[in-house]
Scaffold this motif. Structure first.
Motif, PDB file in Angstrom:
ATOM      1  N   ILE A   1     -74.822 122.181 -45.888  1.00 38.97           N
ATOM      2  CA  ILE A   1     -73.990 121.622 -46.954  1.00 38.97           C
ATOM      3  C   ILE A   1     -72.599 122.252 -46.885  1.00 38.97           C
ATOM      4  O   ILE A   1     -72.461 123.475 -46.741  1.00 38.97           O
ATOM      5  N   SER A   2     -71.560 121.434 -46.999  1.00 38.22           N
ATOM      6  CA  SER A   2     -70.195 121.961 -46.997  1.00 38.22           C
ATOM      7  C   SER A   2     -69.964 122.808 -48.249  1.00 38.22           C
ATOM      8  O   SER A   2     -70.653 122.663 -49.261  1.00 38.22           O
ATOM      9  N   VAL A   3     -68.973 123.696 -48.181  1.00 33.72           N
ATOM     10  CA  VAL A   3     -68.745 124.628 -49.265  1.00 33.72           C
ATOM     11  C   VAL A   3     -68.342 123.908 -50.556  1.00 33.72           C
ATOM     12  O   VAL A   3     -68.647 124.389 -51.667  1.00 33.72           O
ATOM     13  N   ASP A   4     -67.707 122.743 -50.449  1.00 33.25           N
ATOM     14  CA  ASP A   4     -67.300 122.005 -51.648  1.00 33.25           C
ATOM     15  C   ASP A   4     -68.359 120.981 -52.096  1.00 33.25           C
ATOM     16  O   ASP A   4     -68.128 120.219 -53.033  1.00 33.25           O
ATOM     17  N   LYS A   5     -69.492 120.965 -51.444  1.00 34.79           N
ATOM     18  CA  LYS A   5     -70.628 120.074 -51.760  1.00 34.79           C
ATOM     19  C   LYS A   5     -70.308 118.594 -51.569  1.00 34.79           C
ATOM     20  O   LYS A   5     -71.046 117.737 -52.051  1.00 34.79           O
ATOM     21  N   LYS A   6     -69.249 118.269 -50.853  1.00 34.22           N
ATOM     22  CA  LYS A   6     -68.887 116.865 -50.684  1.00 34.22           C
ATOM     23  C   LYS A   6     -69.618 116.222 -49.507  1.00 34.22           C
ATOM     24  O   LYS A   6     -69.819 115.004 -49.505  1.00 34.22           O
ATOM     25  N   THR A   7     -70.002 117.036 -48.513  1.00 30.88           N
ATOM     26  CA  THR A   7     -70.625 116.475 -47.315  1.00 30.88           C
ATOM     27  C   THR A   7     -71.836 117.302 -46.897  1.00 30.88           C
ATOM     28  O   THR A   7     -72.014 118.459 -47.319  1.00 30.88           O
ATOM     29  N   LEU A   8     -72.635 116.670 -46.052  1.00 33.95           N
ATOM     30  CA  LEU A   8     -73.852 117.317 -45.559  1.00 33.95           C
ATOM     31  C   LEU A   8     -74.083 116.900 -44.111  1.00 33.95           C
ATOM     32  O   LEU A   8     -73.914 115.722 -43.760  1.00 33.95           O
ATOM     33  N   LEU A   9     -74.466 117.856 -43.268  1.00 31.13           N
ATOM     34  CA  LEU A   9     -74.792 117.571 -41.872  1.00 31.13           C
ATOM     35  C   LEU A   9     -76.292 117.384 -41.702  1.00 31.13           C
ATOM     36  O   LEU A   9     -77.094 118.092 -42.321  1.00 31.13           O
ATOM     37  N   TYR A  10     -76.661 116.430 -40.843  1.00 26.91           N
ATOM     38  CA  TYR A  10     -78.063 116.307 -40.438  1.00 26.91           C
ATOM     39  C   TYR A  10     -78.111 115.632 -39.070  1.00 26.91           C
ATOM     40  O   TYR A  10     -77.093 115.116 -38.576  1.00 26.91           O
ATOM     41  N   THR A  11     -79.261 115.620 -38.430  1.00 26.17           N
ATOM     42  CA  THR A  11     -79.435 114.933 -37.151  1.00 26.17           C
ATOM     43  C   THR A  11     -80.502 113.859 -37.293  1.00 26.17           C
ATOM     44  O   THR A  11     -81.425 113.965 -38.103  1.00 26.17           O
ATOM     45  N   ARG A  12     -80.353 112.821 -36.450  1.00 19.92           N
ATOM     46  CA  ARG A  12     -81.326 111.729 -36.439  1.00 19.92           C
ATOM     47  C   ARG A  12     -81.450 111.196 -35.017  1.00 19.92           C
ATOM     48  O   ARG A  12     -80.436 111.001 -34.333  1.00 19.92           O
ATOM     49  N   ASP A  13     -82.689 111.005 -34.578  1.00 18.72           N
ATOM     50  CA  ASP A  13     -82.942 110.386 -33.283  1.00 18.72           C
ATOM     51  C   ASP A  13     -82.821 108.880 -33.458  1.00 18.72           C
ATOM     52  O   ASP A  13     -83.735 108.225 -33.972  1.00 18.72           O
ATOM     53  N   ILE A  14     -81.682 108.333 -33.038  1.00 14.96           N
ATOM     54  CA  ILE A  14     -81.419 106.921 -33.290  1.00 14.96           C
ATOM     55  C   ILE A  14     -82.242 106.011 -32.386  1.00 14.96           C
ATOM     56  O   ILE A  14     -82.245 104.781 -32.583  1.00 14.96           O
ATOM     57  N   SER A  15     -82.958 106.599 -31.406  1.00 18.73           N
ATOM     58  CA  SER A  15     -83.855 105.773 -30.587  1.00 18.73           C
ATOM     59  C   SER A  15     -85.081 105.341 -31.371  1.00 18.73           C
ATOM     60  O   SER A  15     -85.798 104.430 -30.952  1.00 18.73           O
ATOM     61  N   ALA A  16     -85.369 106.026 -32.501  1.00 24.14           N
ATOM     62  CA  ALA A  16     -86.548 105.749 -33.339  1.00 24.14           C
ATOM     63  C   ALA A  16     -87.849 105.982 -32.580  1.00 24.14           C
ATOM     64  O   ALA A  16     -88.902 105.480 -32.960  1.00 24.14           O
ATOM     65  N   TYR A  17     -87.777 106.772 -31.513  1.00 19.65           N
ATOM     66  CA  TYR A  17     -88.968 107.045 -30.708  1.00 19.65           C
ATOM     67  C   TYR A  17     -89.859 108.065 -31.420  1.00 19.65           C
ATOM     68  O   TYR A  17     -89.372 109.032 -31.997  1.00 19.65           O
ATOM     69  N   GLU A  18     -91.165 107.831 -31.393  1.00 19.25           N
ATOM     70  CA  GLU A  18     -92.121 108.767 -31.973  1.00 19.25           C
ATOM     71  C   GLU A  18     -93.247 109.012 -30.974  1.00 19.25           C
ATOM     72  O   GLU A  18     -93.754 108.068 -30.354  1.00 19.25           O
ATOM     73  N   SER A  19     -93.633 110.281 -30.812  1.00 17.10           N
ATOM     74  CA  SER A  19     -94.684 110.633 -29.855  1.00 17.10           C
ATOM     75  C   SER A  19     -95.461 111.832 -30.379  1.00 17.10           C
ATOM     76  O   SER A  19     -95.010 112.552 -31.280  1.00 17.10           O
TER      77      SER A  19
END
Length: 495
Positions: free
Chosen positions: A392-410
């Motif tokens: 979370i950014s220090v000013d609470k305006k933004t948040l980082l995350y990751t996502r596997d856009i291939s939607a692959y599941e194993s």
């Protein structure tokens, strides 16, 4: 008279015959057998001279250390075993008629003329040297005039506390010590023994370690199968903070407390630890309730309350604990029973971002709650494929995350195309900041830079086998520049 004379002669002859039969053989003889071995390892000793007192035959042991003395008159004897270079040994024995007695000798080297080893002399570090690394390859010289095998002990103490470090059973004249403290003066001494004479001590030498540098980067490297935490300054000078004999990972620094929190494997469990920025004072924080979830390599925790507490997951539950240990409290439990994998607490302690998923790492969601457990904002929910990250950014305006856009599941949780996204709370929009990522790779573990103009993260091939490297990228539009800063490294933190 003749008859009397004949009787007298007969008795005299009989007496003579009786006396002539009373020889030494009438007392009988026996046999002495035995074996000579070296004391301690029971190895046979050949060519040992065996003699008796009173004197009988003298024999020598064969290649098996055995000997036999035949036709020994029945009597009490002292048996001697003698050979140059060995201490002469005596054993008592009683020989009986027509019997065999067995004697075992255990002999030791004759050390009467054996000389002691030479006094060890320092080679490195030199006496009174300064600015030494906290990992030192100690070396010294010593020898034995009789060619005996030498064994050394290295002793270390410092000018700050009463701790004494001892490293024994060293058979070489070098030894590496890790994990010394920055800015300490150390005193070291070598003890050498040939296992015959009294140990010989070297003079006491001293050296000073370098002052701890101002390092802002933290990351993890694989060393001999373990995760090891390092720090680095802006010039690329690298410093090892945790031992390569321990599995330590996921370092996160809190500037308010000037402490680094991290995870470590202890007895098959994963626990929270803290340490100083130079790696000193490593203290286990959690005890009864460890850190746990679907995949310990993916799990994260967060500082809270200006470094006073730490917040961490244990399957579906979120706990807080004092940074010094104790005071464990349940903060939240997922209503669906999903596992909590990632945690991030805002700077002002008002919100907690959570990433939850099922036992396989999928059916993932990211949302925020407050410390009462009330759910606030849903950021992403019920997507196919893996989610990760959280900062979370220090000013609470933004948040980082990751996502596997291939939607692959194993079953092995392999990801094919993981991107970093920047979520904006006001608009609810997510910006892909991995548009310039190389195809066939994944971006993981994003964190804001101190000024939040950059993101630091890990990138690796999606084959699951290649090395991991740490990059930075600008937060902006398409084709943002990506800069490689650390190779074969992962789990970055930048404070």
């Amino acid at each position: 008279m003749k008859i009397v004379k004949y009787i007298f002669v007969f008795l005299f002859i009989s007496l003579l015959v009786g006396c002539s039969e009373d020889t030494i053989d009438s007392f009988g003889v026996g046999k002495i057998t035995g074996t000579v071995v070296s004391q301690g390892d029971n190895e046979p000793i050949q060519n040992v001279k065996i003699s008796t007192n009173p004197v009988t035959s003298t024999v020598f042991t064969d290649e098996n250390g055995d000997f036999v003395i035949e036709n020994v008159p029945a009597a009490e004897y002292s048996i001697q075993a003698k050979k140059d270079g060995l201490l002469t040994k005596f054993e008592g024995a009683t020989v009986l008629s027509n019997a065999e007695i067995n004697v075992i000798f255990e002999m030791l080297p004759d050390t009467g003329n054996n000389r002691e080893p030479t006094t060890p002399q320092a080679i490195f570090p030199e006496d009174n040297s300064t600015d030494q690394d906290v990992t030192i390859d100690f070396s010294w010289s010593s020898s034995d005039p009789d060619g005996d095998e030498l064994v050394y002990e290295l002793q270390l103490r410092n000018n700050v506390n009463n701790d004494i470090l001892k490293y024994s059973s060293i058979v070489d004249t070098t030894y590496t010590v890790e994990g010394l403290q920055f800015g300490y003066k150390y005193f070291w001494q070598i003890k050498v023994t040939d296992s015959i004479n009294e140990p010989v001590l070297s003079p006491v030498y001293s050296f000073q370690t370098a002052q701890y540098p101002k390092s802002r980067y933290l990351y993890v490297k694989k060393v001999a199968g373990n995760n090891v935490i390092y720090s680095s300054d802006n010039e690329g000078n690298e410093y090892q903070l945790t031992s390569s004999n321990l599995n330590s990972f996921r370092p996160v620094k809190n500037n308010a407390s000037n402490k680094i929190a991290f995870l470590r494997t202890v007895g098959g469990q994963t626990h929270l630890f803290t340490m100083d920025p130079d790696g000193a004072n490593q203290i286990q924080v959690t005890s009864n309730i460890p850190v746990n979830g679907f995949n310990l390599d993916k799990i994260s925790f967060s500082w809270a309350q200006d470094g006073a507490t730490l917040v961490y997951p244990n399957y579906s539950k979120l706990y807080s604990i004092n940074a010094t240990g104790g005071g464990t409290a349940l903060v939240y439990q997922t209503p669906s029973g999903k596992f909590i994998t990632n945690v991030a607490v805002s700077k002002d302690n008002s919100i907690i971002a959570l990433l939850t998923n099922n036992a396989n790492g999928y059916d993932a969601s990211i949302y925020t709650i407050d410390f009462s457990g009330a759910q606030l904002t849903t950021i992403i929910d019920n997507v196919t494929g893996a989610l990760g990250g959280l900062d979370i950014s220090v000013d609470k305006k933004t948040l980082l995350y990751t996502r596997d856009i291939s939607a692959y599941e194993s079953d092995d949780y392999r990801q094919l195309n993981s991107h970093i996204f920047l979520y904006t709370f006001v608009t609810g929009a997510s910006l892909d900041i991995s548009t310039s990522k190389e195809n066939g790779t994944n971006d993981f573990e994003p964190r804001f830079s101190p000024n939040e103009a950059l993101v630091i993260f890990t990138n690796t091939s999606n084959d699951g086998l290649s090395a991991r490297n740490i990059f930075t990228t600008e937060i902006g539009g398409e084709d943002s520049e990506r800069t490689l800063i650390f190779e074969n490294s992962m789990m970055p933190d930048w404070e």
